[in-house]
Design a protein around this motif. Sequence first.
Motif, PDB file in Angstrom:
ATOM      1  N   LYS A 102      51.845 -20.487  -6.465  1.00 19.12           N
ATOM      2  CA  LYS A 102      53.103 -19.731  -6.398  1.00 19.12           C
ATOM      3  C   LYS A 102      53.454 -19.411  -4.948  1.00 19.12           C
ATOM      4  O   LYS A 102      54.611 -19.497  -4.535  1.00 19.12           O
ATOM      5  CB  LYS A 102      52.990 -18.443  -7.216  1.00 19.12           C
ATOM      6  CG  LYS A 102      54.288 -17.632  -7.244  1.00 19.12           C
ATOM      7  CD  LYS A 102      54.132 -16.366  -8.042  1.00 19.12           C
ATOM      8  CE  LYS A 102      55.442 -15.600  -8.157  1.00 19.12           C
ATOM      9  NZ  LYS A 102      56.105 -15.337  -6.880  1.00 19.12           N
ATOM     10  N   ALA A 103      52.424 -19.070  -4.149  1.00 15.96           N
ATOM     11  CA  ALA A 103      52.659 -18.763  -2.736  1.00 15.96           C
ATOM     12  C   ALA A 103      53.214 -19.983  -1.997  1.00 15.96           C
ATOM     13  O   ALA A 103      54.138 -19.872  -1.190  1.00 15.96           O
ATOM     14  CB  ALA A 103      51.372 -18.278  -2.079  1.00 15.96           C
ATOM     15  N   ASP A 106      56.823 -20.577  -3.190  1.00 19.86           N
ATOM     16  CA  ASP A 106      57.721 -19.563  -2.626  1.00 19.86           C
ATOM     17  C   ASP A 106      58.004 -19.844  -1.158  1.00 19.86           C
ATOM     18  O   ASP A 106      59.137 -19.702  -0.695  1.00 19.86           O
ATOM     19  CB  ASP A 106      57.118 -18.163  -2.782  1.00 19.86           C
ATOM     20  CG  ASP A 106      57.162 -17.671  -4.224  1.00 19.86           C
ATOM     21  OD1 ASP A 106      57.895 -18.279  -5.035  1.00 19.86           O
ATOM     22  OD2 ASP A 106      56.458 -16.695  -4.547  1.00 19.86           O
ATOM     23  N   MET A 107      56.971 -20.262  -0.420  1.00 20.41           N
ATOM     24  CA  MET A 107      57.163 -20.548   1.000  1.00 20.41           C
ATOM     25  C   MET A 107      58.099 -21.746   1.188  1.00 20.41           C
ATOM     26  O   MET A 107      58.994 -21.724   2.035  1.00 20.41           O
ATOM     27  CB  MET A 107      55.828 -20.819   1.677  1.00 20.41           C
ATOM     28  CG  MET A 107      55.965 -21.116   3.161  1.00 20.41           C
ATOM     29  SD  MET A 107      54.383 -21.307   3.982  1.00 20.41           S
ATOM     30  CE  MET A 107      53.845 -19.616   4.030  1.00 20.41           C
ATOM     31  N   ARG A 109      60.356 -22.721  -0.892  1.00 19.91           N
ATOM     32  CA  ARG A 109      61.700 -22.287  -1.286  1.00 19.91           C
ATOM     33  C   ARG A 109      62.405 -21.553  -0.139  1.00 19.91           C
ATOM     34  O   ARG A 109      63.578 -21.781   0.140  1.00 19.91           O
ATOM     35  CB  ARG A 109      61.607 -21.396  -2.522  1.00 19.91           C
ATOM     36  CG  ARG A 109      62.957 -21.038  -3.119  1.00 19.91           C
ATOM     37  CD  ARG A 109      62.818 -20.309  -4.440  1.00 19.91           C
ATOM     38  NE  ARG A 109      62.377 -21.200  -5.496  1.00 19.91           N
ATOM     39  CZ  ARG A 109      61.269 -21.034  -6.216  1.00 19.91           C
ATOM     40  NH1 ARG A 109      60.471 -20.006  -5.989  1.00 19.91           N
ATOM     41  NH2 ARG A 109      60.936 -21.891  -7.150  1.00 19.91           N
ATOM     42  N   VAL A 110      61.667 -20.689   0.553  1.00 17.74           N
ATOM     43  CA  VAL A 110      62.234 -19.957   1.691  1.00 17.74           C
ATOM     44  C   VAL A 110      62.652 -20.931   2.796  1.00 17.74           C
ATOM     45  O   VAL A 110      63.734 -20.812   3.374  1.00 17.74           O
ATOM     46  CB  VAL A 110      61.215 -18.927   2.231  1.00 17.74           C
ATOM     47  CG1 VAL A 110      61.655 -18.387   3.579  1.00 17.74           C
ATOM     48  CG2 VAL A 110      61.044 -17.781   1.242  1.00 17.74           C
TER      49      VAL A 110
END
Length: 200
Positions: A102-103, A106-107, A109-110
């Motif tokens: 997930k990390a 998420d990274m 995606r950012v």
Amino acid sequence: MNNAESLQSLLDQAVVKRKTSVRQLGFAAQDAGYKVVGTTLGHIRAGRYKSVPSAETIRAIAWLAGVDESVAFAAAGQPVPGPPLADELPPGADNLSPKSRKAVVDMVRVLVDLETGNNEQRTSDPQDATPRTLRAVAPEGDSRPGQKTELEYGITELHGEDARIIPVPPREKLAAHPKVKTRREQLDEETGERDDHEKG
């Protein structure tokens, strides 16, 4: 015709080149391994396609029109994607825990949002840009004893282009970063006071 202005013109080119219908173009693309259907191609050619075409659809149109993929992506107003990121991940990436995966997602995606925002800023006219309303995240003054009651600068959250446009105030003006005297400065002040007393 390597300077196509739109995907519509590329599909027109494909219809003429292959002497067939858009429906048949869809079948030909599927036979070549592309995941695209004739109805999608038909909507794009008619100018009724409301979604953003997928990379697979754009590649299929490039193949059908006989042009380089970069031409089709330029016609779609999109950058040419690189190789799949999953292929570049190190061995063992598939064994990461759900929390770690997930990390990573998420990274990524950012970073995608960041680069997409940067691309939009580069392609947009800076004169047309309207400044965003900034949101204060802390009070502009603090009336507690020992604190200044009037501050020239408040604490504001800045993002993207705003952070580059707004000048940063001097450190001593920031409520979150008050001027802290070093031990040396404190000693100098104390020594200076003693000297004054001795002179008096």
